[in-house]
Design a protein around this motif. Structure first.
Motif, short mmCIF file in Angstrom:
data_model
loop_
_atom_site.label_atom_id
_atom_site.label_comp_id
_atom_site.label_asym_id
_atom_site.label_seq_id
_atom_site.Cartn_x
_atom_site.Cartn_y
_atom_site.Cartn_z
N TYR A 25 13.73 40.55 11.58
CA TYR A 25 13.95 41.18 12.88
C TYR A 25 14.68 40.26 13.86
CZ TYR A 25 13.19 42.89 17.56
OH TYR A 25 13.41 43.28 18.85
N HIS A 26 14.12 39.09 14.10
CA HIS A 26 14.58 38.24 15.20
C HIS A 26 16.01 37.74 15.00
CE1 HIS A 26 13.68 36.02 18.81
NE2 HIS A 26 13.98 34.86 18.25
N ILE A 27 16.29 37.13 13.86
CA ILE A 27 17.64 36.62 13.62
C ILE A 27 18.66 37.75 13.60
CG2 ILE A 27 19.14 35.42 11.99
CD1 ILE A 27 16.71 33.61 11.30
N PRO A 28 18.42 38.85 12.86
CA PRO A 28 19.41 39.94 12.90
C PRO A 28 19.65 40.49 14.31
CG PRO A 28 17.93 40.24 11.04
CD PRO A 28 17.36 39.11 11.87
N ALA A 29 18.60 40.57 15.12
CA ALA A 29 18.77 41.07 16.49
C ALA A 29 19.66 40.13 17.30
CB ALA A 29 17.41 41.24 17.16
N ILE A 30 19.45 38.84 17.18
CA ILE A 30 20.27 37.87 17.91
C ILE A 30 21.72 37.95 17.43
CG2 ILE A 30 20.72 35.41 18.25
CD1 ILE A 30 17.65 35.02 18.23
N MET A 31 21.92 38.05 16.14
CA MET A 31 23.28 38.08 15.61
C MET A 31 24.04 39.34 16.04
SD MET A 31 23.54 35.15 14.25
CE MET A 31 25.13 35.29 13.42
N GLU A 32 23.33 40.42 16.34
CA GLU A 32 23.98 41.65 16.80
C GLU A 32 24.62 41.50 18.17
OE1 GLU A 32 21.72 45.25 16.53
OE2 GLU A 32 21.22 44.88 14.42
N TYR A 33 24.25 40.48 18.94
CA TYR A 33 24.84 40.27 20.26
C TYR A 33 26.27 39.73 20.16
CZ TYR A 33 20.09 40.86 22.07
OH TYR A 33 18.85 41.34 22.38
N ASN A 34 26.69 39.33 18.97
CA ASN A 34 28.05 38.83 18.72
C ASN A 34 28.41 37.60 19.54
OD1 ASN A 34 28.70 40.79 16.75
ND2 ASN A 34 29.01 42.29 18.38
N SER A 35 27.43 36.79 19.89
CA SER A 35 27.69 35.52 20.56
C SER A 35 27.77 34.38 19.56
CB SER A 35 26.59 35.22 21.58
OG SER A 35 26.65 36.15 22.64
N PHE A 36 27.21 34.58 18.38
CA PHE A 36 27.16 33.53 17.37
C PHE A 36 27.83 34.00 16.09
CE2 PHE A 36 23.37 33.13 20.08
CZ PHE A 36 23.68 31.92 20.67
N SER A 37 28.56 33.09 15.46
CA SER A 37 29.30 33.44 14.25
C SER A 37 28.52 33.18 12.98
CB SER A 37 30.63 32.68 14.22
OG SER A 37 30.40 31.28 14.27
N GLN A 58 19.38 27.24 13.98
CA GLN A 58 20.65 26.81 14.54
C GLN A 58 21.61 27.99 14.55
OE1 GLN A 58 21.83 23.24 12.42
NE2 GLN A 58 20.47 22.03 13.72
N LEU A 59 22.10 28.31 15.73
CA LEU A 59 23.02 29.43 15.93
C LEU A 59 24.36 28.85 16.37
CD1 LEU A 59 20.29 31.29 17.87
CD2 LEU A 59 21.30 32.21 15.79
N PHE A 60 25.42 29.19 15.66
CA PHE A 60 26.73 28.58 15.85
C PHE A 60 27.61 29.48 16.72
CE2 PHE A 60 24.84 26.84 12.11
CZ PHE A 60 25.21 25.51 12.12
N ALA A 61 28.03 28.93 17.86
CA ALA A 61 28.92 29.64 18.78
C ALA A 61 30.31 29.02 18.70
CB ALA A 61 28.38 29.56 20.21
N ASP A 62 31.32 29.86 18.59
CA ASP A 62 32.68 29.35 18.48
C ASP A 62 33.19 28.74 19.79
OD1 ASP A 62 32.85 30.10 15.79
OD2 ASP A 62 33.55 32.11 16.31
N SER A 63 32.58 29.13 20.91
CA SER A 63 33.00 28.59 22.21
C SER A 63 31.81 28.49 23.15
CB SER A 63 34.07 29.48 22.84
OG SER A 63 33.50 30.72 23.23
N LYS A 64 31.98 27.71 24.19
CA LYS A 64 30.94 27.60 25.22
C LYS A 64 30.77 28.94 25.92
CE LYS A 64 28.11 25.03 27.84
NZ LYS A 64 28.45 24.18 28.94
N ALA A 65 31.87 29.69 26.07
CA ALA A 65 31.80 31.01 26.70
C ALA A 65 30.91 31.97 25.89
CB ALA A 65 33.20 31.59 26.87
N ASP A 66 31.00 31.90 24.57
CA ASP A 66 30.13 32.75 23.73
C ASP A 66 28.67 32.39 23.94
OD1 ASP A 66 32.28 34.11 22.62
OD2 ASP A 66 32.37 32.82 20.84
N TYR A 67 28.37 31.09 23.96
CA TYR A 67 27.00 30.63 24.21
C TYR A 67 26.54 31.09 25.60
CZ TYR A 67 23.46 27.43 25.95
OH TYR A 67 22.35 26.91 26.55
N ASN A 68 27.38 30.87 26.61
CA ASN A 68 27.02 31.24 27.99
C ASN A 68 26.74 32.73 28.10
OD1 ASN A 68 27.21 28.64 28.99
ND2 ASN A 68 29.33 28.88 29.65
N ARG A 69 27.52 33.55 27.42
CA ARG A 69 27.30 35.00 27.45
C ARG A 69 25.92 35.34 26.90
NH1 ARG A 69 31.32 36.45 24.56
NH2 ARG A 69 30.19 36.85 22.62
#
Length: 101
Positions: A25-37, A58-69
């Motif tokens: 549940y938790h990881i798939p829900a976070i990944m659906e936000y499309n902030s992490f690749s 560990q969640l990998f964001a391609d940019s600081k903007a993705d993380y900030n979002r």
């Protein structure tokens, strides 16, 4: 690239159910936000495990903007859901890291 690292200390009482919830549940829900690749789930070793196991998500964001979002739009909701499900059985804290080399 940025790594949003969430460290969890999970009581043995909740461990198996929490791990299943995190994966299904938790990881798939976070990944659906499309902030992490991508993401990785790690179990920490060489720690005192008398009161529970320790994991790092560990969640990998391609940019600081993705993380900030993610932080601005979703982080509080995710933390509230975690607290509602697990209460005092799970303690977590987060850090942000940047891949330098």
């Amino acid at each position: 690239m940025f790594i949003y690292n969430v460290t969890f200390k999970v009581s043995w009482n909740a461990h198996d159910k929490w791990l299943e919830w995190l994966r299904s549940y938790h990881i798939p829900a976070i990944m659906e936000y499309n902030s992490f690749s991508a993401h990785k789930l790690l179990k920490l070793h060489n720690l005192d495990e008398s009161d529970g196991a320790t994991y790092a998500l560990q969640l990998f964001a391609d940019s600081k903007a993705d993380y900030n979002r993610y932080i601005e739009l979703h982080a509080n909701e995710v933390a509230t859901i975690e607290q509602r499900f697990w209460g005092m059985e799970v303690f977590s804290f987060s850090t942000l890291m940047e891949i330098v080399d």
